[in-house]
Enzyme design. Structure first.
Site, PDB file in Angstrom:
ATOM      1  N   GLU A  23       0.792  -1.235   0.000  1.00  0.00           N
ATOM      2  CA  GLU A  23       0.000   0.000   0.000  1.00  0.00           C
ATOM      3  C   GLU A  23       0.830   1.293   0.000  1.00  0.00           C
ATOM      4  O   GLU A  23       0.653   2.157   0.858  1.00  0.00           O
ATOM      5  CB  GLU A  23      -0.954  -0.009   1.206  1.00  0.00           C
ATOM      6  CG  GLU A  23      -1.906  -1.186   1.174  1.00  0.00           C
ATOM      7  CD  GLU A  23      -2.859  -1.231   2.362  1.00  0.00           C
ATOM      8  OE1 GLU A  23      -4.042  -1.540   2.138  1.00  0.00           O
ATOM      9  OE2 GLU A  23      -2.439  -0.990   3.510  1.00  0.00           O
TER      10      GLU A  23
HETATM   11  C1  TNX Z   1      -4.476  -4.251   4.665  1.00  0.00           C
HETATM   12  S1  TNX Z   1      -2.846  -6.485   3.681  1.00  0.00           S
HETATM   13  C2  TNX Z   1      -3.233  -4.070   5.225  1.00  0.00           C
HETATM   14  C3  TNX Z   1      -3.118  -3.708   6.642  1.00  0.00           C
HETATM   15  C4  TNX Z   1      -4.457  -3.456   7.264  1.00  0.00           C
HETATM   16  C5  TNX Z   1      -5.432  -4.503   6.797  1.00  0.00           C
HETATM   17  C6  TNX Z   1      -6.798  -4.408   7.410  1.00  0.00           C
HETATM   18  C7  TNX Z   1      -1.741  -5.502   4.030  1.00  0.00           C
HETATM   19  C8  TNX Z   1      -0.433  -5.936   3.674  1.00  0.00           C
HETATM   20  N1  TNX Z   1      -2.048  -4.318   4.588  1.00  0.00           N
HETATM   21  O1  TNX Z   1      -2.270  -2.596   6.784  1.00  0.00           O
HETATM   22  O2  TNX Z   1      -4.317  -3.474   8.642  1.00  0.00           O
HETATM   23  O3  TNX Z   1      -5.575  -4.424   5.400  1.00  0.00           O
HETATM   24  O4  TNX Z   1      -7.580  -5.499   7.057  1.00  0.00           O
END
Ligand code: TNX
Length: 704
Positions: free
Chosen positions: A324
């Site tokens: 992200e």
């Molecule tokens: C996605 S999956 C994220 C996390 C969040 C989560 C909540 C991923 C690598 N990152 O930072 O906590 O979704 O479901």
């Protein structure tokens, strides 16, 4: 009108399918209550009694650790049975009831290739556990403990022979300690429970926008400014790593980079793509602060930092996150844009791949393998990195096809509050991997359950992890064929109680939270309500109100379990009543009636309690709604018993009520609502359980 007709057809079709399914479904199978199910169990004759004479001895290889592991096992056996036992492993094989034969020392640092296999043979006189390494011994002892059962005169272990080894080598649990901090005791309890279900990897998500959780002596501002004082001292990290090692669990640290790094940048803004200053994030989501991959000084910093961390974490893998990255800081910086142009980079993915390549050099220098989330997959990265897939089985399979090792996390997200059966149905080698060659399949190492911590704190984290994680642990350990959902839940209830007796707080803490909500009053009506509800996932909660990391988590939504076993059992009862082989079952109908009446009456008992607690204010409308629903369910029963079709006006009201119960109230759901819906639909259709009648007289608005 047409749409309504279509919905009616779907509704009746789903009822028909349910009817046929109920006919075909085998009766609940009561298997051995072990979890995960071993690769092979051959039942024997008789049983081995467990009494004061029980002794264990170690033969073959024994290091300094093994005797204390066996002593811990004996202590747990004593806790479970209440029988005073000799807690030191005996040296005399003749006296021992359980002989533990360990063949060799295993690896110095547990790796992904560790041999975890064991065999366990139990007859009516004694038992023998044989394993290649201490880790196999740990796995076998857990099985033995779970097999201890009681009848009307003693504790015993059934005679049997087990040959066991895992299907996947990587069976992990991620715990995010950044969004909400978790003290060492919670981590240790989690490791104990993981060991009980034979999980072998603890993924410690140690840094994110909301907190940097490790003491750094080289860069002390990281924990001083980035953690609100909630961080692990290096001595504590070592303690946890040793604790995990003694249970056959690897510890892989994650330092999420280059995004999700606000907490680092509070301390060292010079590492960022924009000047700052930065503050620890207090809410949830994807944020702009990000490391600046174009700065040479960033890599000198990371080299020193990683050098310090590898001394704490002996595992071969080091997790660099990589998820992200929204790229906003990179896009707004003229300098970064210029760098990308100069280096011929087309986009931010290329820039992130450049960052990862620099990071990989550092990791290699420190003797580590890189693992990161889906986003790090890029043609410019070599095949010796591993990918943790949160985007889906398809992306995992694609990685494997390209030759990357990978693990599945998609659909193993506990914060979405899905039932255990849902997670259980997800296989890292599922349909998406069907076309892979055997060699490509070998790249899929296993999976990891994720406990993201936006909505968990030390008090409720265990109730979100257990017992659902045990179902995934089984999916990753046991042969792909163990798929009986009834049997799964039977064993899940058992393992849930076992974990409780080993010290896990997942059953006790929610109860304590209810007690606090009720003040000094009787909590039975509140417990009754809570048992009929289920928690909602991250999405529902985030839409319901603005949450911050400091928002108290002391409400019903925080204590209610993700799944209601009472609701599941009620659903089976309703299916039996309505769709059983011999048409409507009168005895099941009267059992349903009993339960609905009890739940309906609960509301009046709960009201005076709610009136005295501000924490329970929102429970009032929930309880009233549940009471209405039960009342409508009871009315449905009357129509069903009389084989009468409920009048249109009743149907309209009932359906309106159902619509309300589909939506979360006070951020929780009524877990029994879908079963009551079935009753209402049958009453509305006026069905006598004949398949052709169902087709002729469809119900409306069914949503299964
Ligand atoms: C996605 S999956 C994220 C996390 C969040 C989560 C909540 C991923 C690598 N990152 O930072 O906590 O979704 O479901």
């Amino acid at each position: 009108m047409r749409i309504k007709g279509f919905l009616l057809a779907i509704a009746s079709f789903s009822i028909l399918i349910l009817f046929l399914f109920a006919q075909a479904a085998p009766a609940a199978l009561k298997s051995f209550h072990v979890m995960p199910m071993p690769s092979s169990i051959t039942p024997g004759n008789g049983q081995l009694p467990i009494d004061e004479s029980f002794k264990a001895c170690l033969t073959g290889y024994a290091d300094t650790q093994l005797p204390s592991s066996v002593a811990r096992f004996l202590q747990r056996l004593q806790n479970k049975t209440g029988i005073p036992l000799d807690l030191t492993p005996s040296l005399d094989t003749k006296q021992a009831i359980l002989e533990i034969q360990c063949k060799g020392p295993g690896e110095q640092v547990q790796s992904v290739a560790a041999d975890e296999s064991y065999t366990l043979e139990v007859n009516s006189h004694d038992a023998k556990l044989i394993a290649a390494s201490p880790i196999g011994v740990f796995r076998g002892l857990e099985t033995f403990l779970q097999l201890v059962d009681l009848d009307n005169h003693s504790f015993y272990v059934p005679a049997l022979r087990i040959e066991d080894h895992p299907r996947f080598r990587w069976r992990g649990l991620l715990v995010d300690v950044s969004r909400h901090w978790e003290p060492i005791e919670v981590i240790k309890r989690t490791l104990d429970a993981m060991a009980a279900v034979k999980m072998n990897l603890f993924h410690w998500h140690l840094s994110d926008d909301q907190g940097f959780r490790v003491e750094s002596r080289i860069f002390p501002k990281l924990h001083q400014k980035g953690s609100d004082g909630k961080y692990y001292r290096q001595s504590e990290i070592r303690e946890v790593v040793a604790y995990a090692r003694a249970r056959g669990i690897r510890v892989v640290p994650e330092f999420d980079m280059p995004g999700h790094t606000t907490a680092w940048l509070v301390a060292y803004p010079e590492l960022a793509g924009a000047p700052g200053p930065y503050q620890i994030e207090r809410s949830w989501g994807v944020f702009d602060p990000c490391m600046d991959p174009t700065k040479k000084s960033l890599y000198s910093f990371l080299d020193l930092f990683i050098g310090e961390m590898v001394a704490l974490f002996p595992d071969e893998y080091f997790h660099i996150g990589g998820d992200e990255v929204n790229g906003k800081q990179w896009d707004s910086s003229a300098r970064i844009r210029e760098f990308k142009k100069r280096e011929g980079m087309k986009n931010n993915r290329d820039l992130q791949a450049y960052f990862n390549r620099q990071l990989l050099k550092i990791l290699k220098k420190h003797g580590k393998k890189m693992i990161g989330w889906d986003e790090i997959l890029h043609p410019e990265l070599p095949k010796d990195i591993a990918i943790q897939s949160w985007r889906g089985q398809k992306s995992l399979a694609e990685g494997a096809r390209l030759g990357y090792n990978g693990i599945l996390s998609y659909s193993y997200y506990l914060d979405h509050m899905k039932p255990a059966s849902f997670h259980y149905g997800i296989d890292p080698l599922g349909a998406e991997a069907a076309d892979l060659t055997e060699k490509e399949k070998m790249h899929i190492l296993g999976g990891e359950v994720c406990m993201w911590a936006e909505f968990v704190n030390p008090e409720n984290i265990e109730s979100r992890i257990w017992p659902r994680t045990a179902a995934i642990a089984e999916r990753l350990w046991s042969p792909a064929s163990s798929e009986q959902v009834d049997d799964l839940y039977y064993r899940l209830e058992y393992i849930s109680r076992e974990l409780d007796s080993y010290g896990s707080m997942h059953r006790r803490n929610p109860f304590q939270m209810l007690e606090r909500m009720a003040g000094c009053q009787d909590i039975s009506p509140l417990k009754q309500l809570s048992d009929l509800l289920k928690a909602t996932g991250l999405g529902v909660r985030q839409r319901a109100r603005k949450y911050y990391s400091y928002t108290p988590m002391n409400r019903l939504a925080d204590s209610v379990m993700p799944e209601s076993e009472i609701a599941r059992q009620f659903d089976i009862l309703v299916d039996n009543a309505l769709y059983g082989t011999n048409g409507i079952s009168e005895s099941s109908l009267s059992e349903i009636q009993k339960r609905l009446s009890l739940w309906n009456e609960n509301d009046s008992k709960l009201k005076p309690i709610i009136e005295k607690s501000y924490l329970l204010g929102e429970a009032g409308s929930l309880s009233a709604l549940l009471a209405d629903l039960c009342k409508t369910g009871l009315e449905s029963l009357e129509y069903i018993k009389l084989r009468q079709k409920a009048p249109e006006s009743w149907q309209k009201e009932a359906l309106a009520l159902l619509d309300r119960t589909d939506k979360p109230q006070a951020e929780v759901l009524i877990a029994v609502a879908p079963s009551i819906r079935k009753l209402i639909e049958v009453a509305a259709a006026g069905m006598v359980m004949h398949v052709d009648r169902i087709m002729l007289e469809p119900t409306s608005g069914s949503k299964r």
